[in-house]
Design an enzyme around this catalytic site. Structure first.
Site, PDB file in Angstrom:
ATOM      1  N   CYS A  83       0.648  -1.204  -0.106  1.00 23.41           N
ATOM      2  CA  CYS A  83      -0.192  -0.054  -0.052  1.00 23.41           C
ATOM      3  C   CYS A  83       0.649   1.217  -0.084  1.00 23.41           C
ATOM      4  CB  CYS A  83      -0.845  -0.078   1.317  1.00 23.41           C
ATOM      5  SG  CYS A  83      -2.405   1.071   1.032  1.00 23.41           S
ATOM      6  N   HIS A 192      -3.942  -4.531  -0.571  1.00 25.94           N
ATOM      7  CA  HIS A 192      -3.712  -5.112   0.850  1.00 25.94           C
ATOM      8  C   HIS A 192      -3.845  -6.557   0.664  1.00 25.94           C
ATOM      9  CE1 HIS A 192      -3.902  -1.492   3.164  1.00 25.94           C
ATOM     10  NE2 HIS A 192      -4.732  -0.954   2.411  1.00 25.94           N
ATOM     11  N   GLU A 194      -2.862  -8.666   3.062  1.00 24.03           N
ATOM     12  CA  GLU A 194      -3.360  -9.245   4.346  1.00 24.03           C
ATOM     13  C   GLU A 194      -4.745  -9.092   4.678  1.00 24.03           C
ATOM     14  OE1 GLU A 194      -3.127  -4.854   5.026  1.00 24.03           O
ATOM     15  OE2 GLU A 194      -2.267  -6.414   3.797  1.00 24.03           O
TER      16      GLU A 194
END
Length: 214
Positions: A83, A192, A194
């Site tokens: 990011c 992202h 994650e």
């Protein structure tokens, strides 16, 4: 056992990044969330996340004393930018505007309002937020086992520009843009992983295995 340092320079909630890496790295790597430059210096691999406004991120990075170690890590070991951490690797951002780390040439630009229309002419929102398809431009070890067209989660108003030579993954909103870039030991991704379910965890697992070669 290898050590993976997740750089905490005071920008963003890093809990989800840390927990995702702990999940995929169990038994294969020690995962350390750290604001200590010495810990970053001793790590085998480095993860550089971030969120928030680019000027604030650069200021916190300078004030934390981590800037020099982040640049050293980007030069000599497997390195993952996520990011705003990915955006900071470019020379400059329109946000601010701000001079960044300059690991990559080019800059980070805002989605232009005049282009933010879908095929039906409807206005698209900025920030670009939600799940979007990822298209493979060039094969990379971190994308091994991830299908072309897989969906990842985005939250951003700015994207990489002048990155055609190093782009490996593209997305579209509404036009194509570089969503991930790679050069030597560095992989940097706008979205992202994650927060991107099984496909994102696969990318992080691939990073745990990665030797830094393309």
């Amino acid at each position: 056992m290898q050590k993976i340092a997740i750089v905490d320079y005071g920008m963003g909630n890093l809990h989800s990044v840390t927990k995702a890496f702990e999940l995929v790295a169990e038994g294969r790597a020690e995962v350390v969330l750290t604001a200590d430059p010495a810990v970053v210096a001793s790590a085998d691999k480095v993860v550089f996340p971030g969120q928030g406004a680019m000027p604030d991120c650069m200021r916190h990075l300078d004030e934390s004393g981590l800037k020099a170690e982040v640049l050293k890590a980007a030069a000599d070991r497997p390195f993952l930018g996520i990011c705003v951490g990915a955006q900071l690797l470019f020379a400059r951002s329109e946000e601010g505007p701000t001079d960044s780390l300059g690991v990559f040439p080019g800059q980070v630009v805002r989605f232009p309002p005049e282009k933010m229309r879908d095929a039906g002419g409807n206005k698209l929102k900025v920030p670009h937020m939600g799940w979007n398809e990822m298209f493979i431009k060039h094969a990379h070890p971190l994308w091994q086992g991830i299908a072309d067209g897989e969906r990842f989660y985005f939250v951003h108003s700015y994207h990489f520009a002048g990155a055609d030579d190093i782009a490996v993954i593209e997305s579209a909103y509404p036009y194509r843009f570089a969503a991930a870039v790679a050069q030597d030991n560095i992989f940097a991704i706008q979205c992202h992983p994650e927060k991107s379910a099984s496909a994102g965890l696969k990318l992080l697992s691939n990073f745990v295995n990665w030797d830094g070669r393309q």
